[in-house]
Design a protein around this motif. Structure first.
Motif, PDB file in Angstrom:
ATOM      1  N   ILE A 344      51.800   0.036  12.224  1.00  8.71           N
ATOM      2  CA  ILE A 344      50.704  -0.731  12.830  1.00  8.71           C
ATOM      3  C   ILE A 344      49.368  -0.237  12.289  1.00  8.71           C
ATOM      4  O   ILE A 344      48.475  -1.022  11.949  1.00  8.71           O
ATOM      5  N   GLU A 345      49.234   1.096  12.197  1.00  6.31           N
ATOM      6  CA  GLU A 345      47.990   1.646  11.652  1.00  6.31           C
ATOM      7  C   GLU A 345      47.787   1.232  10.193  1.00  6.31           C
ATOM      8  O   GLU A 345      46.670   0.914   9.779  1.00  6.31           O
ATOM      9  N   ALA A 346      48.877   1.235   9.417  1.00  4.99           N
ATOM     10  CA  ALA A 346      48.767   0.837   8.005  1.00  4.99           C
ATOM     11  C   ALA A 346      48.330  -0.614   7.876  1.00  4.99           C
ATOM     12  O   ALA A 346      47.502  -0.956   7.019  1.00  4.99           O
ATOM     13  N   LEU A 347      48.874  -1.472   8.739  1.00  2.00           N
ATOM     14  CA  LEU A 347      48.530  -2.893   8.694  1.00  2.00           C
ATOM     15  C   LEU A 347      47.093  -3.159   9.144  1.00  2.00           C
ATOM     16  O   LEU A 347      46.447  -4.104   8.690  1.00  2.00           O
ATOM     17  N   MET A 348      46.592  -2.311  10.049  1.00  2.68           N
ATOM     18  CA  MET A 348      45.245  -2.512  10.592  1.00  2.68           C
ATOM     19  C   MET A 348      44.196  -1.632   9.927  1.00  2.68           C
ATOM     20  O   MET A 348      43.019  -1.661  10.324  1.00  2.68           O
ATOM     21  N   ASN A 349      44.600  -0.853   8.942  1.00  2.00           N
ATOM     22  CA  ASN A 349      43.718   0.181   8.393  1.00  2.00           C
ATOM     23  C   ASN A 349      42.412  -0.388   7.824  1.00  2.00           C
ATOM     24  O   ASN A 349      41.321   0.147   8.074  1.00  2.00           O
ATOM     25  N   LYS A 350      42.498  -1.479   7.059  1.00  3.95           N
ATOM     26  CA  LYS A 350      41.293  -2.050   6.444  1.00  3.95           C
ATOM     27  C   LYS A 350      40.310  -2.536   7.499  1.00  3.95           C
ATOM     28  O   LYS A 350      39.099  -2.278   7.417  1.00  3.95           O
ATOM     29  N   ARG A 351      40.843  -3.233   8.498  1.00  4.41           N
ATOM     30  CA  ARG A 351      39.967  -3.739   9.564  1.00  4.41           C
ATOM     31  C   ARG A 351      39.354  -2.583  10.353  1.00  4.41           C
ATOM     32  O   ARG A 351      38.164  -2.613  10.701  1.00  4.41           O
ATOM     33  N   LYS A 352      40.170  -1.578  10.629  1.00  6.16           N
ATOM     34  CA  LYS A 352      39.679  -0.437  11.397  1.00  6.16           C
ATOM     35  C   LYS A 352      38.581   0.292  10.636  1.00  6.16           C
ATOM     36  O   LYS A 352      37.528   0.630  11.204  1.00  6.16           O
ATOM     37  N   THR A 353      38.804   0.543   9.345  1.00  5.86           N
ATOM     38  CA  THR A 353      37.818   1.243   8.530  1.00  5.86           C
ATOM     39  C   THR A 353      36.515   0.450   8.443  1.00  5.86           C
ATOM     40  O   THR A 353      35.409   1.018   8.526  1.00  5.86           O
ATOM     41  N   LYS A 354      36.622  -0.856   8.286  1.00  6.27           N
ATOM     42  CA  LYS A 354      35.438  -1.717   8.219  1.00  6.27           C
ATOM     43  C   LYS A 354      34.643  -1.647   9.511  1.00  6.27           C
ATOM     44  O   LYS A 354      33.411  -1.548   9.492  1.00  6.27           O
ATOM     45  N   MET A 355      35.339  -1.687  10.646  1.00  5.69           N
ATOM     46  CA  MET A 355      34.669  -1.625  11.943  1.00  5.69           C
ATOM     47  C   MET A 355      34.007  -0.261  12.144  1.00  5.69           C
ATOM     48  O   MET A 355      32.869  -0.174  12.629  1.00  5.69           O
ATOM     49  N   GLU A 356      34.718   0.819  11.776  1.00  9.05           N
ATOM     50  CA  GLU A 356      34.158   2.165  11.946  1.00  9.05           C
ATOM     51  C   GLU A 356      32.906   2.358  11.095  1.00  9.05           C
ATOM     52  O   GLU A 356      31.928   2.968  11.557  1.00  9.05           O
ATOM     53  N   ASN A 357      32.938   1.840   9.889  1.00 10.26           N
ATOM     54  CA  ASN A 357      31.756   1.978   9.012  1.00 10.26           C
ATOM     55  C   ASN A 357      30.590   1.123   9.498  1.00 10.26           C
ATOM     56  O   ASN A 357      29.431   1.548   9.439  1.00 10.26           O
ATOM     57  N   ARG A 358      30.907  -0.060  10.001  1.00 14.18           N
ATOM     58  CA  ARG A 358      29.855  -0.989  10.439  1.00 14.18           C
ATOM     59  C   ARG A 358      29.090  -0.436  11.632  1.00 14.18           C
ATOM     60  O   ARG A 358      27.854  -0.565  11.715  1.00 14.18           O
ATOM     61  N   TYR A 359      29.810   0.199  12.565  1.00 13.97           N
ATOM     62  CA  TYR A 359      29.173   0.672  13.796  1.00 13.97           C
ATOM     63  C   TYR A 359      29.036   2.196  13.843  1.00 13.97           C
ATOM     64  O   TYR A 359      28.723   2.751  14.903  1.00 13.97           O
ATOM     65  N   SER A 360      29.291   2.868  12.721  1.00 11.40           N
ATOM     66  CA  SER A 360      29.173   4.344  12.638  1.00 11.40           C
ATOM     67  C   SER A 360      29.982   5.032  13.743  1.00 11.40           C
ATOM     68  O   SER A 360      29.502   5.951  14.420  1.00 11.40           O
ATOM     69  N   LEU A 361      31.201   4.568  13.926  1.00 12.01           N
ATOM     70  CA  LEU A 361      32.015   5.041  15.045  1.00 12.01           C
ATOM     71  C   LEU A 361      32.548   6.456  14.845  1.00 12.01           C
ATOM     72  O   LEU A 361      32.831   7.158  15.826  1.00 12.01           O
ATOM     73  N   LYS A 362      32.681   6.882  13.594  1.00 10.87           N
ATOM     74  CA  LYS A 362      33.252   8.210  13.366  1.00 10.87           C
ATOM     75  C   LYS A 362      32.345   9.327  13.856  1.00 10.87           C
ATOM     76  O   LYS A 362      32.800  10.462  14.052  1.00 10.87           O
ATOM     77  N   SER A 363      31.085   9.008  14.054  1.00 11.26           N
ATOM     78  CA  SER A 363      30.140   9.997  14.591  1.00 11.26           C
ATOM     79  C   SER A 363      29.848   9.759  16.065  1.00 11.26           C
ATOM     80  O   SER A 363      28.998  10.438  16.648  1.00 11.26           O
ATOM     81  N   ASN A 364      30.553   8.787  16.657  1.00  9.89           N
ATOM     82  CA  ASN A 364      30.364   8.468  18.072  1.00  9.89           C
ATOM     83  C   ASN A 364      31.334   9.304  18.906  1.00  9.89           C
ATOM     84  O   ASN A 364      32.550   9.187  18.775  1.00  9.89           O
TER      85      ASN A 364
END
Length: 477
Positions: A344-364
């Motif tokens: 599931i993570e592999a299938l959603m990885n691109k969308r997840k990465t795009k969302m994290e970069n767009r909203y700077s979630l990795k630093s949230n």
């Protein structure tokens, strides 16, 4: 003989003494004798089995190294893998297959009841079998040369700190070290003893304290409500981490004192923010072995299927991992769940990465905390199948958690002592994860602080540790 036994605490200093009075050229031989003595003291026949696997591996790797024809080399490789796997399949899966056939015969009332035959699983067989297979494949792939000294090969497969529960080492790391000048280094003693001390803390204070509570609940599921079972299931991953992680640190520390560097097995897994990251931090020697020898070849073979090929490779790899842990439906389901989570993570990885970069979630902070909590929860769900004795018990666990509410069963003394250990363990991991150069205790530049830290941990082990605790969980694998 196990690391937590008095026998080992007498055995290891004797090994150190003999090791360092042996001429450097022959120190590998001292380690080999000590390793077989260590293993023979568990069950003498186990040593014979290890010797047979060693002879087969040595013979076929030498043949692989000598021939130039790829088909012949491939034939020798697969033949040795089959020979090495045969004892594992027999001892580990005989009972499961035998019981399955008996159940079918009983169902149709065509079995003549006779006394049941059972076999004792050789301790550590899954670990040294994987090491022998990895070495064989590495020789075939020309990543290492076949070792000409059979004693060195025997030592690689039987090295006593690793033989019972790993880490699952590689020949390209260990064999050159066994053949090197293993000289006395005081710094190795300091590093090794610190690793051993923390490993004993993890095992005796955290894992064995938690085991009292977890065993009381999972051993009597019918008498506990869903809230208690849920609470226990959330504690169990910490028990496993402290148990296998503690064993690994002791093994790494013992090896370090002898001048040998062994790969680390855990890297603060409970701070992973995804299941993929979790498996890069948890039981790393196993997951890297599976990645190199199972997942990568499969993913390459299935590359024409794109993401679907990756998913298929993940599923096969983790089902195999489940079967490696045990020949039961529970572990098959455990492997399937891990494969599903990662797929599931592999299938959603691109969308997840795009969302994290767009909203700077990795630093949230909230997002990171949520991701860590979700990863831990998903792993805890899968571990129900790892802890429950039968598949039926696993179903009871989920039924009770969903349907049955009630007050928590609290063994106050056990949980209070365990909480001290858990707090210290997680605090140490938190410091290493986010502030690795601050609040140093074992590695503090001030001797008084270092000494005080050693004494504090040692006293906690003696005060609240379970000094007569059971064997390590992974011995049964």
């Amino acid at each position: 003989m196990v690391f937590t036994s008095l026998n080992f605490l007498l055995f290891f200093p004797a090994v150190i003494l003999l090791f360092y009075i042996t001429p450097i050229k022959y120190r590998w031989a001292t380690l080999l004798i000590a390793s077989y003595f260590f293993y023979l003291n568990i069950e003498p026949v186990f040593g014979l089995l290890t010797a047979i696997i060693t002879l087969s591996t040595y013979f076929f790797t030498r043949l692989i190294d000598k021939v130039n024809d790829d088909k012949t080399k491939s034939k020798y490789m697969y033949l040795n893998i089959a020979i090495v796997l045969l004892p594992l399949f027999f001892f580990k899966y005989f009972t499961a297959i035998n019981d399955g056939i008996f159940n079918i015969l009983d169902l149709y009332e065509i079995r003549w009841v006779l006394p049941k035959i059972t076999f004792l699983l050789p301790v550590g067989i899954s670990f040294y079998t994987f090491m022998a297979i990895g070495y064989t494949i590495d020789v075939y792939n020309e990543e290492v040369e076949a070792e000409k000294n059979i004693g060195i090969v025997a030592l690689f497969i039987s090295f006593f700190p690793l033989i019972l529960s790993g880490p699952i080492e590689r020949a390209k790391n260990m064999i050159p070290q066994f053949k090197s000048d293993l000289k006395l280094n005081p710094a190795n003693f300091s590093i090794g003893l610190k690793l051993m001390l923390w490993g004993y803390f993890m095992k005796l204070v955290v894992a064995d304290r938690l085991a009292i509570y977890v065993d009381a609940v999972y051993g009597n599921l019918a008498h506990h409500n869903g809230d208690t079972i849920l609470f226990t299931s959330l504690l169990y991953p910490i028990q496993v981490y402290a148990d296998l992680g503690g064993y690994s640190l002791i093994a790494i520390g013992v090896s370090k004192i002898l001048g040998l560097d062994v790969m680390h097995n855990f890297n603060r897994p409970f701070f992973a923010t995804s299941m993929a990251e979790f498996w890069r931090r948890w039981h790393m020697s196993l997951i890297t072995w599976l990645t190199d020898y199972v997942y990568t070849p499969l993913a390459f073979s299935f590359r024409r299927y794109g993401v679907s090929g990756i998913v298929l490779a993940l599923m096969v790899t983790f089902v195999l991992s489940g079967v490696w842990h045990g020949a039961t439906l529970n572990f098959v389901v455990w492997g399937v769940l891990q494969g599903v989570f990662l797929s599931i993570e592999a299938l959603m990885n691109k969308r997840k990465t795009k969302m994290e970069n767009r909203y700077s979630l990795k630093s949230n902070f909230l997002y990171v905390a949520f991701s860590i909590g979700l990863t831990y929860f998903l792993f805890s769900i899968s571990q129900v199948f790892g802890r429950a004795v039968t598949f039926e018990d696993s179903i009871i666990v989920f039924e009770k958690v969903i349907l049955e509410r009630g007050s928590l069963f609290l063994d106050k003394t056990t949980l209070a002592y365990a909480s001290i250990g858990i707090f210290m363990l997680l605090l140490s991991d938190f410091r290493d994860e986010y502030f690795p150069k601050k609040m140093l205790l074992f590695n503090n530049k001030h001797f008084v602080i270092r000494l005080g830290s050693y004494l504090c941990v040692a006293l906690l082990i003696l005060w609240i540790g379970i000094l007569n605790g059971g064997q390590f969980i992974y011995f049964k694998f």
